[in-house]
Design a protein around this motif. Structure first.
Motif, mmCIF file in Angstrom:
data_model
loop_
_atom_site.group_PDB
_atom_site.id
_atom_site.type_symbol
_atom_site.label_atom_id
_atom_site.label_comp_id
_atom_site.label_asym_id
_atom_site.label_seq_id
_atom_site.Cartn_x
_atom_site.Cartn_y
_atom_site.Cartn_z
ATOM 1 N N LEU A 1 -170.238 -36.420 2.102
ATOM 2 C CA LEU A 1 -170.209 -37.783 1.555
ATOM 3 C C LEU A 1 -168.841 -38.423 1.794
ATOM 4 C CD1 LEU A 1 -171.335 -40.105 -0.139
ATOM 5 C CD2 LEU A 1 -170.702 -38.854 -2.187
ATOM 6 N N LYS A 2 -167.784 -37.659 1.536
ATOM 7 C CA LYS A 2 -166.429 -38.192 1.748
ATOM 8 C C LYS A 2 -166.224 -38.534 3.219
ATOM 9 C CE LYS A 2 -164.719 -34.760 -0.843
ATOM 10 N NZ LYS A 2 -163.753 -33.771 -1.330
ATOM 11 N N LEU A 3 -166.708 -37.652 4.072
ATOM 12 C CA LEU A 3 -166.538 -37.851 5.512
ATOM 13 C C LEU A 3 -167.294 -39.101 5.966
ATOM 14 C CD1 LEU A 3 -165.011 -36.209 7.605
ATOM 15 C CD2 LEU A 3 -167.127 -35.073 8.192
ATOM 16 N N ALA A 4 -168.501 -39.285 5.443
ATOM 17 C CA ALA A 4 -169.300 -40.454 5.816
ATOM 18 C C ALA A 4 -168.633 -41.739 5.325
ATOM 19 C CB ALA A 4 -170.697 -40.331 5.223
ATOM 20 N N THR A 5 -168.029 -41.679 4.134
ATOM 21 C CA THR A 5 -167.336 -42.853 3.585
ATOM 22 C C THR A 5 -166.163 -43.245 4.471
ATOM 23 O OG1 THR A 5 -167.871 -41.935 1.427
ATOM 24 C CG2 THR A 5 -166.340 -43.764 1.464
ATOM 25 N N VAL A 6 -165.399 -42.231 4.865
ATOM 26 C CA VAL A 6 -164.238 -42.506 5.715
ATOM 27 C C VAL A 6 -164.708 -43.019 7.078
ATOM 28 C CG1 VAL A 6 -162.219 -41.480 6.840
ATOM 29 C CG2 VAL A 6 -162.823 -40.801 4.526
ATOM 30 N N ASN B 1 -176.060 -48.454 -0.597
ATOM 31 C CA ASN B 1 -176.722 -48.685 0.686
ATOM 32 C C ASN B 1 -177.382 -47.422 1.238
ATOM 33 O OD1 ASN B 1 -176.115 -51.406 0.912
ATOM 34 N ND2 ASN B 1 -174.082 -50.988 1.716
ATOM 35 N N THR B 2 -176.765 -46.289 0.988
ATOM 36 C CA THR B 2 -177.300 -45.058 1.564
ATOM 37 C C THR B 2 -178.287 -44.357 0.639
ATOM 38 O OG1 THR B 2 -175.361 -43.898 0.746
ATOM 39 C CG2 THR B 2 -175.339 -44.581 3.065
ATOM 40 N N GLY B 3 -178.095 -44.508 -0.668
ATOM 41 C CA GLY B 3 -178.919 -43.719 -1.580
ATOM 42 C C GLY B 3 -179.716 -44.508 -2.581
ATOM 43 N N LYS B 4 -179.384 -45.797 -2.755
ATOM 44 C CA LYS B 4 -180.068 -46.650 -3.729
ATOM 45 C C LYS B 4 -180.066 -46.003 -5.114
ATOM 46 C CE LYS B 4 -182.998 -49.074 -0.513
ATOM 47 N NZ LYS B 4 -184.326 -49.325 -0.021
ATOM 48 N N GLY B 5 -178.906 -45.622 -5.573
ATOM 49 C CA GLY B 5 -178.797 -45.042 -6.909
ATOM 50 C C GLY B 5 -178.933 -43.541 -6.943
ATOM 51 N N GLY C 1 -170.656 -49.508 -3.081
ATOM 52 C CA GLY C 1 -171.535 -50.216 -2.144
ATOM 53 C C GLY C 1 -172.106 -49.271 -1.106
ATOM 54 N N PHE C 2 -171.281 -48.360 -0.625
ATOM 55 C CA PHE C 2 -171.744 -47.382 0.363
ATOM 56 C C PHE C 2 -172.844 -46.509 -0.228
ATOM 57 C CE2 PHE C 2 -171.538 -43.158 2.231
ATOM 58 C CZ PHE C 2 -171.664 -43.450 3.587
ATOM 59 N N PRO D 1 -168.264 -43.062 -9.252
ATOM 60 C CA PRO D 1 -168.323 -41.997 -8.239
ATOM 61 C C PRO D 1 -166.923 -41.655 -7.756
ATOM 62 C CG PRO D 1 -169.082 -44.075 -7.319
ATOM 63 C CD PRO D 1 -168.794 -44.325 -8.759
ATOM 64 N N ALA D 2 -166.502 -40.452 -8.020
ATOM 65 C CA ALA D 2 -165.155 -40.024 -7.623
ATOM 66 C C ALA D 2 -165.211 -38.559 -7.216
ATOM 67 C CB ALA D 2 -164.181 -40.206 -8.776
ATOM 68 N N LEU D 3 -164.434 -38.227 -6.202
ATOM 69 C CA LEU D 3 -164.418 -36.842 -5.712
ATOM 70 C C LEU D 3 -162.989 -36.394 -5.424
ATOM 71 C CD1 LEU D 3 -167.465 -37.005 -3.283
ATOM 72 C CD2 LEU D 3 -167.351 -35.667 -5.375
ATOM 73 N N LEU D 4 -162.813 -35.099 -5.463
ATOM 74 C CA LEU D 4 -161.481 -34.521 -5.235
ATOM 75 C C LEU D 4 -161.176 -34.515 -3.740
ATOM 76 C CD1 LEU D 4 -159.104 -32.963 -6.638
ATOM 77 C CD2 LEU D 4 -160.309 -30.877 -6.036
#
Lengths: 439, 356
Positions: free
Chosen positions: A175-180, A113-117, A109-110, A133-136
């Motif tokens: 991206l991880k930081l923005a998600t958190v 909302n931020t990138g529209k795909g 969802g994040f 979407p997955a990151l280390l």
């Protein structure tokens, strides 16, 4: 073979025209046959069944779209469902040291909302192969998350810019930081790519009674993403003063969410709304603010846009870039953190001066007298955090996930991890390329 | 040749020569020439005097005599190691004459025979051994005499560092060079600190999670006996490690002409070439590698690096790195572009030719 009945009862206009006359051509008959056999599905000429159209843009920026396969006709032995490893969602609660060296899912969802795909940097190819979407979760991620928690109480005086080699994971870290930050209740102003701000791909125009240029569409998108990601946080912050946008005035009791909504209603007011948002968010202490700009070097570059006299416009002639520039040139927030990342993918938008300052030549004063005169780094108006290559433990975690996601089919051994790490010099993107060569 | 020599000794001419010299040497007292002093005929010490190379055949016969005195063991080809003995060029210098390869071969065979003798008498065995020593490869006759007239110990032979084989340099790095096509590479390799150390202690939790107390953990209080247990700080929280403990060991770098391997060699196949010796020895990431390479193209450079790395790696531990040798990585790949021939557009390509 055409039947006699169909021959005598032509259905098409062309066939009717020739009725009773000796047929000179078989085309009316064929047309009649086609029309009569209505059960057959019509071919859709607008969409290719074999290939998908390549995305626009340079090869580097493409997300790696490849041939699509009609799975109903494919051999099931070759086309099996990819494994979907179960991952924890990255959030304020899960961003802990116990998750080090594991993969964590980014909230879809994040991203929508931020990138529209669209995804930041080169991550689209990775996410496509992972199926999600997955990151280390790296050591540097943990450092940044800890720092953000600290900055939520007292903001630092200077912004921080993540720098590192191509593919080191700068955009992924942001991206991880923005998600958190989004799950921690921050006001998140996150632009996953600022290249469109400068690469002449979006509409722009001269501002009214100003020498600055405006980009209403881009600002509109940014405001839309801000309000979608952090409406709850915006609702908590009152304006504190009456704000006038165009002909409308918002009372001081109204919130930042109302301000953005008003800006979104009238695209020409979007710039004013953004400026007011940044001004109020900067000084308030109710909710911490997170400003994250990917490819932040574009704020200082020469853009691909041109003015009425066909001369190249620098980024600071644009109102959008001008709104964010102060944050990277000394202006601080009351609560929160301003983070940017550099990008070397498009060299034309990386100013040479900035590049030299970020990567000063080796400090050998005798051999390099220029360096003594100009140390470079001290002149930067923001802090620089280098995103280094993967550590061996992180590489191990990466390979373990690749095996779970069926990207690597052999057992993960010390030798395999070491080979892939040395092969790519610990660069995450090159390691990904190293295991997906034949994909 | 040796059999020929023996045969020649038995010829009538030599017998006559001996008889004549004996007769002439003994002065006769009677007869008209009794008072005359006849100078004795100069008689050669050995029959080898009559050969083209007396020095060589003397040597050969001396060694042959040794082998004749003692029974020969059963012939075993493995015992005849050519590399053990003096090279032909050195022998030529030593004797001051030219030695043909065939003659050299003959001598080596004899030396091999003698070296394999089973001499029962220890003193005799030692004497023979000392005699043979001077024909061993790398023998240096360094005999110095002190003031008191006593023989001092021979100075140890200074080993020349051979880059083709690899050697340990004065900074403790294994160094070797390699060539391929037009490229030349020099490699210096050093094992990483972690490769020598033991991995951190790993404790298996009941849930099956590996818990590392290794790299970042503070030393346990039991290490320091002087600490009072009552004032111990609370133990640091255990970090659940998601990777094996051994995965925390830092990996070695490969630097080629000042750049990381991945930056210098763009193509994966070239990187694979450089890494291959480590892969064969199962030592990827266990060494820090510094490479200097010049000449040729990228592929040639990569394969020159491979040879240099393989030689240095093999020399660092010959027993452990036998697979490197067995994989044939220590041999120079001498293939190169075939030269162009006159009358042809390329090395072998011919111009179109028709009869008429």
């Amino acid at each position: 073979m055409i039947s006699a009945t169909k021959f005598t009862q032509p259905a098409s206009k062309a066939a009717r025209h020739f009725a009773g006359i000796r047929l000179l051509s078989s085309s009316p008959i064929v047309a009649a046959e086609k029309n009569a056999n209505s059960s057959r599905p019509k071919a859709d000429r607008t969409q290719s069944m074999a290939f998908t159209k390549k995305e626009a843009g340079s090869k580097r920026t493409r997300s790696g779209t490849s041939t699509s396969v009609n799975l109903s006709a494919a051999n099931p032995a070759y086309y099996t469902d990819p494994p979907k490893p179960k991952l924890d969602l990255l959030s304020k609660d899960t961003a802990t040291a116990s998750r080090l060296n594991t993969f964590m899912q980014i909230d879809d969802g994040f991203l929508q909302n931020t990138g529209k795909g669209r995804y930041p940097g080169h991550l689209a190819a990775d996410f496509k192969l992972f199926g999600k979407p997955a990151l280390l979760y790296r050591q540097v991620t943990q450092t940044l998350v800890d720092q953000m928690a600290q900055n939520a109480e007292t903001a630092p005086k200077r912004a921080t810019v993540l720098d590192g080699q191509n593919g080191a994971g700068k955009s992924a870290e942001l991206l991880k930081l923005a998600t958190v930050a989004a799950t921690s209740g921050h006001i998140v102003i996150y632009a996953l790519s600022t290249l469109p701000w400068v690469n002449s791909s979006r509409p722009y125009g001269p501002g009214y009674k100003s020498d600055l240029f405006v980009q209403h569409e881009l600002v509109n998108e940014l405001l839309r993403s801000v309000v979608a990601v952090s409406r709850d946080a915006l609702n908590k912050v009152p304006l504190g003063r009456s704000v006038t946008l165009g002909k409308k005035t918002l009372e001081s009791e109204k919130t930042l969410a109302d301000l953005i909504d008003l800006g979104l209603q009238t695209p020409s007011l979007a710039h004013d709304a953004l400026d007011q948002l940044l001004d109020i968010a900067r000084t308030q202490t109710v909710v911490p603010v997170f400003i994250g700009l990917d490819e932040v070097n574009t704020l200082w570059c020469q853009t691909s846009y041109r003015d009425q006299e066909d001369s190249i416009l620098p980024a600071n002639r644009f109102r959008l870039a001008r709104s964010f520039l102060p944050f990277f040139e000394g202006q601080s927030l009351a609560k929160g953190w301003v983070v940017g990342t550099t990008s070397y993918a498009e060299v034309r938008f990386m100013p040479k001066d900035l590049k030299t300052k970020l990567n000063p030549p080796p400090a050998i004063p005798i051999a390099n007298p220029d360096l003594v005169r100009d140390p470079g780094v001290s002149e930067l108006s923001f802090d620089v955090l280098k995103v280094e290559r993967l550590s061996s433990a992180e590489a191990w975690g990466l390979m373990q996930f690749y095996q779970k996601a069926n990207i690597v089919t052999t057992p993960v051994t010390e030798g395999l991890v070491a080979k892939k790490w040395v092969y790519a010099n610990g660069n995450p993107r090159q390691m990904f390329a190293g295991v997906t060569t034949y994909f | 040749m040796f059999s020929l020599l023996l045969r020649r000794q038995r010829t009538a001419a030599i017998v006559q020569l001996r008889a004549l010299s004996t007769a002439v040497a003994q002065p006769t007292t009677s007869g008209p020439f009794g008072s005359l002093e006849i100078r004795p005929v100069q008689r050669p010490d050995t029959a080898a005097y009559f050969t083209r190379k007396p020095k060589f055949y003397d040597l050969l016969s001396a060694i042959s005599n040794l082998s004749r005195q003692h029974p020969l063991p059963r012939y075993n080809k493995a015992d005849y190691k050519r590399g053990k003995w003096i090279p032909r060029a050195e022998l030529q210098t030593k004797l001051g004459i030219k030695i043909s390869p065939r003659e050299h071969e003959l001598l080596l065979r004899r030396l091999g025979d003698v070296a394999n003798l089973r001499i029962a008498d220890p003193a005799e065995r030692e004497t023979v051994g000392l005699y043979l020593n001077q024909f061993k490869r790398g023998y240096v006759h360094a005999e110095t005499v002190t003031k008191d007239g006593e023989k001092a110990k021979a100075e140890p032979r200074v080993k020349r560092n051979n880059g083709r084989r690899g050697f340990l340099d004065h900074l403790g790095r294994w160094h070797a060079f390699g060539r391929r096509k037009e490229a030349t590479a020099f490699a210096w390799i050093v094992p990483t600190a972690a490769a020598a150390e033991e991995p951190a202690a790993t404790v298996l939790e009941p849930q099956g999670e590996a818990v590392s107390v290794g790299h970042d953990a503070a030393p346990s209080p039991s290490d320091d006996l002087e600490l009072d247990p009552s004032i111990l700080l609370p133990a640091p929280p255990k970090i659940i490690d998601n990777v094996p403990a051994s995965a925390h060991a830092p990996m070695g770098d490969i630097i080629v002409n000042g750049k990381p391997l991945a930056d210098y060699f763009f193509h994966g196949t070239d990187r694979d070439s450089v890494l291959f010796p480590f892969q064969v020895a199962n030592k990827v990431g266990k060494y820090n590698v510094f490479l200097r390479v010049s000449g040729g193209g990228r592929t040639g450079q990569a394969e020159a690096c491979q040879l240099a790395v393989a030689r240095a790696l093999y020399m660092s531990d010959r027993k452990a790195h036998v697979p490197v040798r067995e994989a044939g990585l220590l041999r120079t790949d001498g293939r190169a572009v075939e030269r162009k021939k006159t009358g042809k557009p390329k090395a072998r390509k011919s111009y179109t030719w028709v009869k008429r």
